[in-house]
Design a protein around this motif. Structure first.
Motif, short mmCIF file in Angstrom:
data_model
loop_
_atom_site.label_atom_id
_atom_site.label_comp_id
_atom_site.label_asym_id
_atom_site.label_seq_id
_atom_site.Cartn_x
_atom_site.Cartn_y
_atom_site.Cartn_z
N GLU A 39 6.58 0.10 11.90
CA GLU A 39 7.56 0.49 10.88
C GLU A 39 7.32 -0.29 9.58
OE1 GLU A 39 12.30 -0.10 10.12
OE2 GLU A 39 11.68 0.53 12.13
N GLU A 40 6.99 -1.58 9.71
CA GLU A 40 6.71 -2.39 8.53
C GLU A 40 5.40 -1.96 7.87
OE1 GLU A 40 8.74 -4.52 7.06
OE2 GLU A 40 10.19 -3.88 8.58
N LEU B 146 6.41 1.01 5.86
CA LEU B 146 7.17 0.67 4.66
C LEU B 146 6.29 0.06 3.58
CD1 LEU B 146 10.40 -0.80 6.33
CD2 LEU B 146 10.19 1.38 5.09
N GLN B 147 5.23 -0.65 4.01
CA GLN B 147 4.30 -1.22 3.04
C GLN B 147 3.14 -0.27 2.72
OE1 GLN B 147 3.21 -5.39 3.62
NE2 GLN B 147 5.02 -5.72 4.90
N GLU B 148 3.17 0.92 3.33
CA GLU B 148 2.14 1.94 3.09
C GLU B 148 0.74 1.36 3.29
OE1 GLU B 148 3.19 4.94 -0.10
OE2 GLU B 148 4.42 3.25 -0.79
N ASN C 50 12.44 6.81 10.61
CA ASN C 50 11.40 5.80 10.45
C ASN C 50 10.17 6.12 11.28
OD1 ASN C 50 13.24 4.52 8.82
ND2 ASN C 50 13.72 2.88 10.26
N LYS D 47 10.25 -8.63 9.09
CA LYS D 47 11.38 -7.76 8.80
C LYS D 47 12.13 -8.21 7.54
CE LYS D 47 11.34 -4.70 12.16
NZ LYS D 47 11.23 -3.25 11.87
N GLN E 185 15.22 4.12 0.59
CA GLN E 185 14.37 2.97 0.94
C GLN E 185 13.15 3.36 1.78
OE1 GLN E 185 17.08 0.11 2.73
NE2 GLN E 185 17.67 -0.66 0.72
N MET E 186 12.64 4.55 1.56
CA MET E 186 11.48 5.01 2.32
C MET E 186 10.38 5.45 1.38
SD MET E 186 12.21 4.79 5.55
CE MET E 186 11.16 5.94 6.41
N PRO E 187 9.11 5.26 1.76
CA PRO E 187 7.98 5.68 0.92
C PRO E 187 7.66 7.16 1.10
CG PRO E 187 7.14 4.60 2.87
CD PRO E 187 8.65 4.54 2.97
#
Length: 411
Positions: free
Chosen positions: A166-167, A170-172, A204, A131, A247-249
């Motif tokens: 979720e991570e 975020l890292q796609e 998310n 996180k 802060q989202m892809p």
């Protein structure tokens, strides 16, 4: 904390037979022993080290403002042998991340850290560093993500598993089929317990469902896409596009509810056997009903953001809200088409995702295990090169030291 529509509208599991099937799936849905077996990792060439000596070396180096090598921190992590030493390694990983050599944290060190956390019962440390990835440099590959998700699923901790997903989002990092399937399964399991989600959690989870679902060309994937777009669309209409994008892809383009309808249109026009979950369609309907009956309201933070960005954002917000009657009418039309064509699956999203696990998880594992074995070999080759380079540098430094001593003696 916004009350989740899911809690009120997702269909409950009604029969004992379905519960039994779900229990069976829970046993089958986890990664195989071949995937989780640490044998390949533990067969690497050993490099026993004293953690006390390594810690002393790193402390002296930092005090003198000397760089600590990636090999040193790698050796420290590899030689962890207790949960207490996991705590020590966390400290030195943080120190390394904030040092001049921070960009040289090796991929195998990241992988080793998560394996050690799981091995010594410190999964909370693994999730904490994940996180806080920027502070610790924890950007694992998908195989490592899968091991962590799997550990939560085995314990029935679906919320924890979704925290890892979720991570991944975020890292796609949804490139590997196993990661896609595990992530969707975790999300489906968590939603099935009808959690009370904040709007941030809805956004998310919606993004994770959408991005993972986009990789699956089947009924489960399309149903996940539809639900993902609906969750994001709900946040977009209720709070504005900035709340979605921050802060989202995700693409910074309004119209996520419209993209939900596009998924429905695609299934309607498909000549194959694609279907959409009735549960998800019911949820989409309730989202449209709730948004249509709720007056527009935005937070002070969003209004401030709009004032900074200009009037265009506010116009987009109002335009999207104005489309709600059009979206509602289109949804009704498409729902009737889906029903008439027999393209509505009466099962829940969880059931669809469970079938996806049974049909595809084992097949996807095989190639990924082979890829992992190859990656470990590459990591070992790179590590040996670094060890050899370190040895040569030490020998060179020793020769220079001896030469200086000889020169001083000759004087």
């Amino acid at each position: 904390m916004a009350a989740s529509i899911l809690q009120r509208f997702l269909l409950p599991v009604r029969t004992a037979t379905k519960c039994a099937a779900s229990t069976f799936t829970a046993r089958r849905c986890l990664l195989s022993a071949a995937y989780t077996n640490p044998k390949v990792w533990e067969q690497r060439e050993g490099d026993p080290q004293s953690l006390a000596e390594l810690a002393s070396l790193m402390d002296r180096s930092y005090e003198r403002k000397f760089p600590v090598s990636s090999l040193t921190i790698s050796r420290f992590v590899d030689n962890i042998s207790s949960s207490e030493e996991v705590d020590q390694a966390e400290y030195y990983l943080y120190k390394f991340r904030h040092s001049p050599n921070c960009w040289y944290l090796r991929d195998w060190t990241v992988h080793s850290w998560f394996r050690q956390c799981l091995k010594y019962g410190a999964r909370d440390k693994a999730l904490y560093t994940l996180k806080n990835k920027v502070q610790f440099g924890m950007f694992p590959d998908e195989f490592t993500f899968n091991l962590l998700i799997d550990s939560y699923l085995k314990d029935g901790d679906y919320k924890g598993a979704c925290s890892v997903v979720e991570e991944v989002m975020l890292q796609e990092a949804f490139d590997q089929p196993t990661t896609q399937i595990l992530s969707l399964h975790a999300l489906g399991k968590y939603l099935a317990i009808k959690p009370d989600l904040s709007w941030q959690e809805e956004r998310n989870m919606g993004a994770a469902l959408m991005l993972a679902g986009l990789k699956q060309e089947n009924s489960a994937g399309l149903s996940a896409q539809l639900l993902g777009h609906a969750l994001i669309g709900k946040v977009e209409i209720a709070r504005g596009i900035h709340a979605v994008f921050h802060q989202m892809p995700l693409i910074w383009t309004p119209g996520y509810l419209g993209r939900s309808l596009a998924v429905m249109e695609r299934v309607c026009s498909d000549a194959g056997d694609l279907k959409l979950s009735k549960e998800v369609l019911n949820y989409m309907q309730k989202v449209l009903q709730e948004l249509s009956s709720t007056p527009a309201s935005k937070t002070e933070e969003e209004n401030n953001t709009e004032n900074e960005a200009g009037d265009s954002v506010d116009e987009e917000y109002e335009l999207e809200r104005a489309k709600l009657p059009q979206y509602t009418a289109k949804f009704k039309e498409l729902s009737e088409q889906l029903q008439a064509q027999g393209k509505v699956d009466s099962g829940s999203l969880e059931a669809l995702l469970s079938r996806l696990v049974q049909e595809k998880l084992r097949i996807s594992e095989e190639s990924e295990v082979a890829q992992y074995q190859k990656r470990v070999q590459e990591w070992e080759a790179e590590r040996r090169q670094l060890v050899q380079r370190e040895k040569e540098m030490r020998e060179k430094a020793q020769q220079e030291r001896l030469a200086r001593q000889a020169a001083r003696a000759a004087r």
